[in-house]
Write a protein that holds these residues in place. Structure first.
Motif, short mmCIF file in Angstrom:
data_model
loop_
_atom_site.label_atom_id
_atom_site.label_comp_id
_atom_site.label_asym_id
_atom_site.label_seq_id
_atom_site.Cartn_x
_atom_site.Cartn_y
_atom_site.Cartn_z
N THR A 235 0.83 -1.19 0.00
CA THR A 235 0.00 0.00 0.00
C THR A 235 0.87 1.24 0.00
OG1 THR A 235 -1.84 1.10 1.10
CG2 THR A 235 -0.15 0.18 2.50
N PHE A 236 0.26 2.35 -0.24
CA PHE A 236 0.93 3.64 -0.28
C PHE A 236 0.65 4.38 1.02
CE2 PHE A 236 0.18 8.19 -1.41
CZ PHE A 236 1.51 8.58 -1.47
N VAL A 237 1.70 4.84 1.68
CA VAL A 237 1.56 5.56 2.94
C VAL A 237 2.18 6.95 2.77
CG1 VAL A 237 2.02 5.60 5.42
CG2 VAL A 237 1.75 3.41 4.22
N PRO A 238 1.38 7.98 2.51
CA PRO A 238 1.95 9.33 2.41
C PRO A 238 2.37 9.84 3.79
CG PRO A 238 -0.44 9.41 2.18
CD PRO A 238 -0.06 7.95 2.25
N VAL A 239 3.52 10.48 3.84
CA VAL A 239 4.06 10.99 5.09
C VAL A 239 4.39 12.47 4.91
CG1 VAL A 239 5.91 10.83 6.79
CG2 VAL A 239 5.02 8.75 5.71
N VAL A 240 3.86 13.31 5.79
CA VAL A 240 4.21 14.72 5.85
C VAL A 240 4.96 14.93 7.15
CG1 VAL A 240 3.36 17.09 5.95
CG2 VAL A 240 2.22 15.41 4.49
N GLY A 241 6.16 15.50 7.05
CA GLY A 241 6.99 15.63 8.24
C GLY A 241 7.43 17.05 8.51
N LEU A 242 7.69 17.33 9.78
CA LEU A 242 8.27 18.59 10.23
C LEU A 242 9.57 18.28 10.95
CD1 LEU A 242 5.12 20.42 11.66
CD2 LEU A 242 6.19 20.77 9.42
N GLN A 243 10.61 19.04 10.63
CA GLN A 243 11.92 18.79 11.20
C GLN A 243 12.48 20.08 11.80
OE1 GLN A 243 14.26 17.28 7.95
NE2 GLN A 243 13.09 15.38 7.77
N LEU A 244 13.07 19.94 12.97
CA LEU A 244 13.78 21.05 13.61
C LEU A 244 15.27 20.71 13.59
CD1 LEU A 244 13.60 23.78 15.09
CD2 LEU A 244 13.48 22.49 17.24
N LYS A 245 16.06 21.55 12.90
CA LYS A 245 17.45 21.21 12.62
C LYS A 245 18.42 22.14 13.34
CE LYS A 245 16.79 19.47 7.90
NZ LYS A 245 17.26 19.63 6.51
N GLY A 246 19.49 21.57 13.83
CA GLY A 246 20.65 22.35 14.20
C GLY A 246 21.53 22.48 12.96
N VAL A 247 22.17 23.63 12.78
CA VAL A 247 22.99 23.87 11.60
C VAL A 247 24.44 24.07 12.05
CG1 VAL A 247 23.36 25.30 9.57
CG2 VAL A 247 21.04 24.93 10.42
N LEU A 248 25.28 23.10 11.77
CA LEU A 248 26.70 23.15 12.14
C LEU A 248 27.54 23.37 10.89
CD1 LEU A 248 26.74 20.08 14.58
CD2 LEU A 248 26.26 22.48 15.11
N LYS A 249 28.54 24.25 10.99
CA LYS A 249 29.38 24.59 9.84
C LYS A 249 30.85 24.43 10.22
CE LYS A 249 25.76 27.88 8.58
NZ LYS A 249 25.39 29.29 8.39
N PRO A 250 31.33 23.19 10.29
CA PRO A 250 32.67 22.94 10.81
C PRO A 250 33.79 23.44 9.91
CG PRO A 250 31.72 20.92 9.96
CD PRO A 250 30.63 21.94 9.94
#
Length: 347
Positions: A235-250
């Motif tokens: 079957t098809f399972v649509p997923v809508v997601g929200l992400q909270l990201k840390g942004v690292l720039k080494p």
């Protein structure tokens, strides 16, 4: 004749520079000083025309230019050993045209020299040659290398597209009691389902998303990704997601974004009685510079569904599953609108 010589010099320089252009070198020519209004207008117009013809960009404002060519008309004075001076005799040139080329970046005077003349009309033959002399120390192009900026990871908005692969792991609840209807006894009897255990379903898919980098060290992203497959039913399972990201720039060519995720899931199979709509998880996105506007990335994540998935087989047996997803994606994201217009590279 001298004008033909100057033209030949310019042509030779163009050949040996492999046809480089000068139009990114900007020259400002202010109104000459010291002469009559007619002489000042003549040299202003003539040097502007010759500079443009030589391939340089002539600007109307000094602040927008790389170099300033100052012209000054002076009397041709003879200075004697005792320090006295007087106008040159009538059989010599009566005026001097002084040229000074200044680099605007630091105010340094690159070259300064004078050329004697009497009537402005005679300068038609020499102005191109004098311009060549003044510009001899100016590079054909001011661009020596493509600037290495940090804009690629300092955009306000990113859109992403990736190709993904995931493993959906369905682990059956070992404490559940499965039953079936006993027609002989007219009752429901517990049974031992031989399918107790787990199912692993491989699901190729893709993800599209929009990311907002609202702080230099934090971003939020909304994504859409389909999953395929449920126990006993493709079957098809649509997923809508929200992400909270840390942004690292080494370092200046890399970006690391660990994140927490909240996913909303919706199954479409008829065999699903209850599919938990929420899943919690997280992951990490590893990005490498892919031009001045975006990055190539690898995305690795893990999700756990909240609650159990309840499926019903045709024989009326109800099954309860715990659901986990592990996935990896490879893609590219492109950014729009610089957060910092300068955005120098970070070491």
């Amino acid at each position: 004749m001298k004008k033909w010589i100057a033209g030949a010099l310019f042509f030779s320089a163009a050949v040996f520079s492999y046809a480089q252009t000068r139009d990114d070198v900007r020259i400002y020519i202010p109104m000459p000083r010291g002469g009559t209004p007619d002489e000042e207008a003549f040299f202003k117009e003539n040097f502007t025309m010759e500079t443009t013809a030589a391939g340089y960009a002539v600007t109307e404002e000094q602040r927008k230019s790389d170099y300033t060519l100052n012209l000054e008309i002076k009397p041709n004075m003879i200075v004697y050993e005792d320090g006295t001076e007087e106008q040159a005799p009538e059989d010599e040139k009566q005026q001097l045209l002084e040229l000074k080329l200044v680099r605007n970046e630091d105010g340094n005077e690159i070259v300064s020299f004078s050329f004697a003349f009497t009537e402005k009309e005679e300068m038609y033959e020499y102005n191109l040659f004098l311009l060549y002399q003044a510009m001899a120390n100016v590079p054909l192009t001011k661009i020596t290398a493509v600037p290495d900026t940090d804009h690629w990871r300092n955009k306000w908005i990113y859109t992403r597209l990736s190709v993904d692969a995931s493993l959906s792991i369905f682990h059956m609840d070992q404490n559940q009691e499965n039953i079936e209807y006993n027609l002989k006894e007219n009752r429901w009897d517990p049974i031992k389902d031989p399918s107790h255990g787990q199912e692993v379903i491989f699901s190729p898919s893709g993800t599209i998303g929009v990311e907002l980098q609202f702080l230099n060290w934090m971003a939020a992203e909304a994504v859409f990704k389909p999953l395929f497959g449920l126990p006993d039913a493709q079957t098809f399972v649509p997923v809508v997601g929200l992400q909270l990201k840390g942004v690292l720039k080494p370092s200046k060519h890399f970006m690391i974004e660990p994140y927490l995720a909240l996913d909303f899931q919706l199954a479409t199979a008829d065999t699903v009685k209850a599919y938990t709509p929420l899943a919690l998880g997280g992951g990490v996105q590893l990005g490498v510079k892919g031009g001045e506007r975006g990055a190539f990335f690898v995305d690795v994540w893990f999700d756990i569904s909240i609650g159990e998935i309840h499926t019903a087989k045709p024989n009326s047996r109800d099954l309860y599953w715990n659901h986990y997803v592990m996935g990896v994606g490879i893609g590219y994201k492109v950014g729009f609108y610089n957060r910092n217009k300068e955005a120098p590279p970070e070491e």
